[in-house]
Design a protein around this motif. Sequence first.
Motif, PDB file in Angstrom:
ATOM      1  N   LEU A 141     -16.221 -26.378  64.862  1.00  0.00           N
ATOM      2  CA  LEU A 141     -16.764 -27.692  65.206  1.00  0.00           C
ATOM      3  C   LEU A 141     -17.361 -27.718  66.606  1.00  0.00           C
ATOM      4  O   LEU A 141     -18.386 -28.369  66.846  1.00  0.00           O
ATOM      5  CB  LEU A 141     -15.688 -28.767  65.083  1.00  0.00           C
ATOM      6  N   ASP A 142     -16.721 -27.023  67.529  1.00  0.00           N
ATOM      7  CA  ASP A 142     -17.183 -27.076  68.915  1.00  0.00           C
ATOM      8  C   ASP A 142     -18.529 -26.389  69.105  1.00  0.00           C
ATOM      9  O   ASP A 142     -19.230 -26.640  70.084  1.00  0.00           O
ATOM     10  CB  ASP A 142     -16.146 -26.447  69.850  1.00  0.00           C
ATOM     11  N   ALA A 212      -9.285 -31.367  61.308  1.00  0.00           N
ATOM     12  CA  ALA A 212      -9.358 -31.383  62.782  1.00  0.00           C
ATOM     13  C   ALA A 212      -8.862 -32.672  63.415  1.00  0.00           C
ATOM     14  O   ALA A 212      -8.989 -32.836  64.631  1.00  0.00           O
ATOM     15  CB  ALA A 212     -10.792 -31.107  63.228  1.00  0.00           C
ATOM     16  N   ARG A 215     -10.428 -34.864  66.604  1.00  0.00           N
ATOM     17  CA  ARG A 215     -11.661 -34.126  66.914  1.00  0.00           C
ATOM     18  C   ARG A 215     -12.626 -34.194  65.729  1.00  0.00           C
ATOM     19  O   ARG A 215     -13.843 -34.331  65.915  1.00  0.00           O
ATOM     20  CB  ARG A 215     -11.322 -32.666  67.237  1.00  0.00           C
ATOM     21  N   GLY A 216     -12.103 -34.104  64.533  1.00  0.00           N
ATOM     22  CA  GLY A 216     -12.943 -34.199  63.349  1.00  0.00           C
ATOM     23  C   GLY A 216     -13.580 -35.571  63.215  1.00  0.00           C
ATOM     24  O   GLY A 216     -14.763 -35.691  62.862  1.00  0.00           O
ATOM     25  N   GLN A 218     -14.240 -37.629  65.693  1.00  0.00           N
ATOM     26  CA  GLN A 218     -15.247 -37.734  66.745  1.00  0.00           C
ATOM     27  C   GLN A 218     -16.515 -36.970  66.362  1.00  0.00           C
ATOM     28  O   GLN A 218     -17.634 -37.432  66.617  1.00  0.00           O
ATOM     29  CB  GLN A 218     -14.678 -37.198  68.055  1.00  0.00           C
ATOM     30  N   TRP A 219     -16.336 -35.808  65.743  1.00  0.00           N
ATOM     31  CA  TRP A 219     -17.491 -35.018  65.339  1.00  0.00           C
ATOM     32  C   TRP A 219     -18.279 -35.769  64.265  1.00  0.00           C
ATOM     33  O   TRP A 219     -19.505 -35.791  64.285  1.00  0.00           O
ATOM     34  CB  TRP A 219     -17.040 -33.651  64.821  1.00  0.00           C
TER      35      TRP A 219
END
Length: 235
Positions: A141-142, A212, A215-216, A218-219
């Motif tokens: 993801l990053d 995630a 974080r998932g 936010q992505w």
Amino acid sequence: MRPLPPGWSLHAFGALWLAVPDHLSHLAGLQWLDASQPDARPVSAGGRQAAWFVEGAHGPAVLRHYRRGGLRARLGQERYFWLGLARVRALAEVRVLVHLKQAGVPVPEPLAAGFWRAGPWYRTAILLHRIPSARPLALCLDDADPGSVARVLLEMHAAGVWHADLNAWNILLDDRQQVWLIDFDRARLGVVSRKQAQRNWLRLRRSLVKVAGLRGAQWWDGLSLCLPRSSGAMP
């Protein structure tokens, strides 16, 4: 409906019926869909432990045997009821992949698809060109650009394809950050309605959150900002 795309032909190798592009027909053989071949290495990410990296005259490839999941697996993980040649799941996936490639959507090249019949049942498998250095979105993801992923998914819908299992494991990135889409089993060809598109987007969001967490989510928020309102990503 034509069972095979133009330029493909069906060949018998004992109990196996193997469909291949005409330019590969002189190379094809029984071993192409054999998961027990010496160089086969299990694919560790995603799937139902039914995919292998293989090498052969076809080049580097991914071999996938179709398996049921959930409650339907009680009927037999690898068995499907025979409904005719055009309904064989691997052949249906080949038709979708050929359509998407012709539309310019980045998907793996199908190399072969086959089936084995036994009474009213059949088993099936597909062989796909392996995308070098590919990683699933779930694991990078990053490094992934939400805008690039959004663009490819919009291209898929514009090409008239609805993905039956759009999740963070079925979106790949190669070492050039090119986005690829995989696993079109049970995909549908035709005009993608707003409701169908929304089901794809929400399935992807759930998957990102599952793999995630925050974080998932936010992505996903970053990806959703790249989508037009007409995409169906928002209610």
